[in-house]
Design a protein around this motif. Structure first.
Motif, PDB file in Angstrom:
ATOM      1  N   VAL A 127      65.031  16.964  53.295  1.00  0.00           N
ATOM      2  CA  VAL A 127      64.506  15.613  53.465  1.00  0.00           C
ATOM      3  C   VAL A 127      65.216  14.944  54.630  1.00  0.00           C
ATOM      4  CG1 VAL A 127      63.933  15.399  51.019  1.00  0.00           C
ATOM      5  CG2 VAL A 127      66.165  14.632  51.826  1.00  0.00           C
ATOM      6  N   CYS A 195      57.452  12.742  47.819  1.00  0.00           N
ATOM      7  CA  CYS A 195      58.910  12.700  47.826  1.00  0.00           C
ATOM      8  C   CYS A 195      59.345  11.272  48.148  1.00  0.00           C
ATOM      9  CB  CYS A 195      59.470  13.682  48.843  1.00  0.00           C
ATOM     10  SG  CYS A 195      61.265  13.828  48.824  1.00  0.00           S
ATOM     11  N   ILE A 206      58.887   8.927  51.295  1.00  0.00           N
ATOM     12  CA  ILE A 206      59.283   9.784  52.415  1.00  0.00           C
ATOM     13  C   ILE A 206      58.083  10.561  52.947  1.00  0.00           C
ATOM     14  CG2 ILE A 206      60.783  11.673  53.137  1.00  0.00           C
ATOM     15  CD1 ILE A 206      62.766  10.842  51.009  1.00  0.00           C
ATOM     16  N   GLN A 237      54.474  13.041  56.368  1.00  0.00           N
ATOM     17  CA  GLN A 237      55.338  11.873  56.263  1.00  0.00           C
ATOM     18  C   GLN A 237      54.547  10.584  56.431  1.00  0.00           C
ATOM     19  OE1 GLN A 237      58.451  14.028  58.939  1.00  0.00           O
ATOM     20  NE2 GLN A 237      59.505  12.304  57.979  1.00  0.00           N
ATOM     21  N   HIS A 294      66.457  20.917  60.251  1.00  0.00           N
ATOM     22  CA  HIS A 294      65.379  19.953  60.351  1.00  0.00           C
ATOM     23  C   HIS A 294      64.650  20.115  61.671  1.00  0.00           C
ATOM     24  CE1 HIS A 294      66.213  17.833  56.722  1.00  0.00           C
ATOM     25  NE2 HIS A 294      67.456  17.605  57.057  1.00  0.00           N
ATOM     26  N   CYS A 304      59.944  16.761  56.352  1.00  0.00           N
ATOM     27  CA  CYS A 304      60.241  16.784  54.907  1.00  0.00           C
ATOM     28  C   CYS A 304      59.557  18.005  54.330  1.00  0.00           C
ATOM     29  CB  CYS A 304      59.745  15.511  54.232  1.00  0.00           C
ATOM     30  SG  CYS A 304      60.038  15.459  52.454  1.00  0.00           S
TER      31      CYS A 304
END
Length: 762
Positions: A127, A195, A206, A237, A294, A304
Motif C-alpha cells: 500500500v 483498501c 486507498i 486508486q 512500489h 496499491c
C-alpha cells in the motif's frame, strides 16, 4: 448400380404404408406414389437429364445430398436420445419443484434467489503511504452486495500481512426469474474489494477493485481450493488529496522530518530481515514473498496491490442431492369470522416452503371456496410448510396492509407416505393474554415418495463433510443467515405490481417477533420443558406434595417406582426398553393410524382457547351503547377488547422501538440477555419434545425403525453385562479429540429433524 439408382432404391425402401390405411393394395399404391415422388425429387436435385451438368458437378451434388441425409439422420438420432433421456429422468425422479393446478383463480408465486458462498483468502499487500510518518494503517473491505466484511487493521506499515480467511454470502443473480427484479445493490453482479487507511477522524479510501462474479472461479461449476490461484491484484486508486500531497515534494519533505521514507528492497541479510520494508517476512512458520517495490510511475506514493485468492466454494451449500418426494396440498375452503363492523373479511392466504412463496387470490365471501392444488418438491422432509391467513383490507375507505389472523404449519415427515390426509386447521391468534379462534381452513395434503430415501434423508448431515472439517464458525453462519433473510425480505418487498409482497405479510411468517424477548414466549418455553420431562417433570414440580402424601395414589406409585429402580438396578435398562417398547406399541394404535392426522397450532401454551359460548352470553347481557348521533355501535364487547389488546400490543412495540433507538444501553443489554435465556430454554425444550415425539409416532417411519432397534438392543442386553456396555460408552465419550469426527453422527441429525412444539407456537 449407379449412385442415382442407389439413392432412389434406398428412398423407396424407406417409405412404408401408414397404419391409417387398412386396405393393403391401397397402402402399397400410396407407398409406390411416395417413392416415385421422392425419386423425382432426388433425380431433380442430382440434375439427372440435365446435359449442362458435368460428372464432377453431379458427384458434388451427390455428396451434398448424402451429407444432408447423414445430418438428418444424426439429428433424428439425437432427438430420440434426448427424448429417451428425458423419459429416463422423469422415471428416475418423477417429482417437480413447484406446480399449481386450479380451475378458479391462479395464485401469484415467487422463487427467492439462491445464495452462493464466496471464499476470500486475504494474504498480504503493498500500500502507498497515507500518513505523515510515511506509513499507513491499511484494512480491506469486501462487499458482495448481500454481505460486507472488514479485515483487521495493520498499523503503521506499507507491507501489511493479514492472513485472514472468510466465507461470505452472495445472492446469485442468475437464479432470479425474468419477471422478477433484484434490489439495486444486488443487481451489480460483482464483488467490490477496497483498501482503506484508518484515521482518527475519517477513514480514507486507498484503492478499489471490482471483480465480476462470472470471472471468479467456481461460479459455473464446482472447483477445488487447490485449483484456485493465489495471485497479486492491482487495485485502481481513488482520487485522493492525501495521496497526492504525500507524493508531492512537500509531502516527502515532511516525511523526511517526521518519519522515514520508504527504502528500496535490499538483499536479504540478518541486518535487513527485521526492517519494515523488505521482500520477505516469516510469520507463523511461513515465508511471505513480496513482488518487488512500489511502482514509482504510479500516481502519488505508488501503486496499491493485494495478494489474495477468491472463489465460489460449493462445499458449504446444503447437502441435498436431489428431490426425495413431493408435497401435494389442496386448499378447499376458508371460513373467517366477520369484522368488528359486521362486514365479511376478505380472506387471503400465503404459503411458504423452502424457496417458494405463494399468495392466493382474495375472496370476499365469509365462506371462501378454493380449488388450488399446489405441488412442492421435497429435499428435506423436516422442512415445514407455513400457511398464513390474512384479511385483505385494501377495500377500506383508507386502505391499509393485510391484517394477520393466524397460521398453521405442516411438517412432511409427520405424514404417511402416498396417503391423502384431509384436515381442518383452526386459525388462532393471541389477543392480549387470550387465544381466540377467528376461522378455519379445510385442506388435503399428501406426501408422495418412497420410504427408504425419506428415512435416509432424516439421518443425512445438513451440510457437506467439508463444512464440518473447515467450519465457517457460529458467528459467521449467523451473520450469513441474517443477511440472507434480510435480503430475501427486501427482494419480496421491492417487486412491482402483483409481485410485491407487503412487509406485514413477511413478519409473521418469518417469526421476527420470536427473535426478541417476550414474556408469553418465555412462559410457553418453561411450560414446554415441564411437559417435556413428562412424569419426571411432574414429580419434580410436585416433590413436596409427594413427600407430604397429599395425593395418596400418586405418592404410592412414585415410591414403588423408585424402590424398584434401586433394587433392580441391573435390570433397569431392560425395564426402560420394555416400557418404551410398550409405549411405542400403544401409541401406534392411534385413531386413523400414525401419519394420518395433522396437528393444529398449540393454544395450551398460552392458557388455551377462549370459551366462545361464555363470551356470547356476556355479549348478550351487555346492551348496545349509543354514540353521539344516537346510533347503536356495531360490534360487541369482545371485539372491542380485541381491538384494545391489539392497540396495546402496537403501543408496546412502539415503546420498545423508542427505547431501542434511544440511550437505554442497559435496557438493550438486559433484553439481549433475556432473549439468549429464552432461546436457550426453547432449545432445551425442543430437544425433550423431539425425543418424546418418537414414542408418539409423530414421524411414523422413524418411530417404527426405533421400535425394531429396541427389540434388537433388548436381545443384546441379555448377553452383554451392563458394566461392559457402560465402559464402552464411557470410553467412546471420552476418546481423544483426534479420534473424533466433526461430522455429526446420524442419531444427532435425526434428533434435529424430529418435530417439536416450537413450530406449533402462536
Amino acid at each position: 448400380m449407379t449412385d442415382e439408382n442407389m439413392l432412389f432404391t434406398d428412398a423407396t425402401a424407406e417409405v412404408q404404408a401408414t397404419d391409417e390405411i387398412e386396405d393393403p393394395e391401397e397402402a402399397a399404391a400410396v407407398a409406390r406414389l411416395q417413392a416415385i415422388l421422392k425419386g423425382r425429387e432426388i433425380r431433380k436435385a442430382l440434375g439427372v437429364g440435365d446435359p449442362e451438368l458435368s460428372k464432377e458437378e453431379k458427384a458434388q451434388r451427390i455428396a451434398e445430398l448424402r451429407a444432408r441425409e447423414e445430418a438428418r439422420e444424426r439429428a433424428a438420432a439425437a432427438f430420440k436420445k434426448v427424448a429417451s433421456d428425458k423419459e429416463a429422468l422423469r422415471k428416475a425422479c418423477p417429482y417437480v419443484y413447484y406446480r399449481e393446478e386450479t380451475t378458479r383463480h391462479t395464485s401469484t408465486h415467487w422463487k427467492v434467489p439462491k445464495m452462493k458462498y464466496l471464499h476470500f483468502k486475504l494474504i498480504e499487500g503493498i500500500v502507498p503511504a497515507m500518513d505523515l510518518n510515511g506509513k499507513s494503517d491499511p484494512f480491506v473491505v469486501v462487499d458482495t452486495g448481500m454481505q460486507r466484511w472488514k479485515s483487521n487493521t495493520i498499523d503503521e506499515t506499507l507491507l501489511p500481512i493479514w492472513d485472514q480467511d472468510v466465507v461470505l454470502g452472495v445472492i446469485d443473480p442468475k437464479s432470479v426469474r425474468p419477471d422478477q427484479e433484484l434490489p439495486e445493490d444486488l443487481k451489480r453482479g460483482y464483488v467490490d474489494i477496497s483498501c482503506w487507511d484508518q484515521d482518527v477522524a475519517q477513514d480514507d479510501t486507498i484503492a478499489t477493485l471490482k471483480i465480476p462474479f462470472k470471472k471468479i472461479p467456481g461460479y459455473f461449476q464446482d472447483v477445488e481450493e487447490a485449483d484456485v490461484p493465489v495471485k497479486w491484484y492491482t487495485l485502481e486508486q481513488e482520487e485522493s488529496i492525501v495521496d497526492d500531497f504525500m507524493g508531492s515534494g512537500v509531502g516527502k519533505f515532511l516525511q523526511s522530518i517526521v518519519g522515514t521514507e520508504e527504502e528500496e528492497p535490499k538483499k536479504k541479510t540478518a541486518k535487513d530481515r527485521w526492517r519494515m520494508v523488505q521482500t520477505s517476512v516469516k510469520k507463523k512458520g511461513r515465508v511471505h514473498e513480496f513482488e518487488g517495490k512500489h511502482d514509482k510511475d504510479a500516481r502519488g506514493q505508488g501503486s496499491c496491490r493485494l495478494k489474495f485468492a477468491i472463489w465460489f466454494d460449493h462445499n458449504y451449500l446444503p447437502n441435498t442431492p436431489s428431490l426425495i418426494g413431493q408435497i401435494k396440498l389442496q386448499l378447499k375452503s376458508c371460513f373467517l369470522e366477520k369484522r368488528e363492523n359486521k362486514k365479511n373479511r376478505r380472506s387471503m392466504m400465503v404459503l411458504q416452503y423452502n424457496d417458494y412463496w405463494v399468495r392466493t387470490h382474495t375472496d370476499e365471501n365469509q365462506y371462501a371456496l378454493y380449488d388450488n392444488r399446489f405441488t412442492f418438491g421435497v429435499l428435506d422432509p423436516s422442512h415445514v410448510i407455513t400457511v398464513a391467513v390474512f384479511d385483505d383490507r385494501s377495500d377500506l375507505l383508507i386502505p391499509s396492509g393485510p391484517k394477520y389472523l393466524g397460521k398453521f404449519r405442516i411438517r412432511p415427515c409427520t405424514l404417511a407416505l402416498n396417503k391423502p390426509v384431509h384436515t381442518t386447521q383452526p386459525i388462532m391468534r393471541i389477543y392480549g393474554d387470550k387465544v381466540k379462534q377467528v376461522g378455519k381452513v379445510e385442506l388435503t395434503v399428501t406426501f408422495e415418495g418412497k420410504t427408504l430415501p425419506v428415512v435416509a434423508a432424516m439421518f443425512r448431515p445438513p451440510l457437506k463433510d467439508h463444512a464440518y472439517w473447515h467450519p465457517i464458525g457460529e458467528e459467521g453462519e449467523k451473520q450469513i443467515e441474517e443477511c440472507y433473510k434480510q435480503r430475501v425480505a427486501e427482494f419480496l418487498v421491492t417487486q412491482k405490481g402483483e409481485l410485491r409482497l407487503e412487509e406485514d405479510v413477511l413478519e409473521p411468517i418469518l417469526d421476527e417477533k420470536d427473535k426478541t424477548f417476550n414474556m408469553l414466549t418465555f412462559k410457553a418455553h418453561i411450560q414446554r420443558i415441564v411437559e417435556g420431562l413428562g412424569p419426571l417433570g411432574k414429580a419434580v414440580s410436585h416433590f413436596d406434595d409427594i413427600c407430604e402424601w397429599k395425593n395418596f395414589n400418586y405418592s404410592l406409585k412414585v415410591n414403588i417406582y423408585v424402590a424398584l429402580a434401586i433394587w433392580y438396578a441391573k435390570f433397569l435398562p431392560h425395564l426402560c426398553l420394555i416400557l418404551l417398547t410398550r409405549k411405542f406399541l400403544q401409541n401406534w394404535c392411534v385413531p386413523g393410524g400414525p401419519g394420518r392426522v395433522v396437528a393444529p397450532m398449540d393454544p395450551s401454551l398460552y392458557g388455551g382457547l377462549v370459551d366462545e359460548d361464555n363470551n356470547k352470553k356476556q355479549d348478550k347481557d351487555k346492551a348496545p351503547k349509543k354514540n353521539s348521533d344516537g346510533e347503536e355501535d356495531e360490534g360487541n364487547g369482545s371485539d372491542k377488547e380485541n381491538e384494545e389488546a391489539e392497540k396495546d400490543e402496537e403501543d408496546e412495540e412502539e415503546e420498545v422501538v423508542e427505547k431501542k433507538g434511544g440511550i437505554f444501553d442497559e435496557y438493550k443489554q438486559m433484553m439481549t440477555l433475556l432473549t439468549t435465556i429464552q432461546d436457550g430454554i426453547g432449545s432445551a425444550a425442543g430437544v425433550l419434545e423431539r425425543l418424546s415425539s418418537l414414542h408418539t409416532w409423530e414421524d411414523p417411519r422413524i418411530s417404527g425403525l426405533i421400535t425394531v432397534i429396541f427389540f434388537i438392543v433388548l436381545m443384546f442386553f441379555n448377553y452383554l453385562p451392563l458394566r461392559i456396555i457402560l465402559v464402552v460408552v464411557a470410553l467412546f465419550v471420552m476418546r481423544h479429540p483426534k479420534l473424533r469426527d466433526p461430522i455429526p453422527p446420524p442419531p444427532v441429525n435425526l434428533v434435529e429433524r424430529l418435530p417439536s412444539r416450537q413450530e406449533k407456537m402462536l
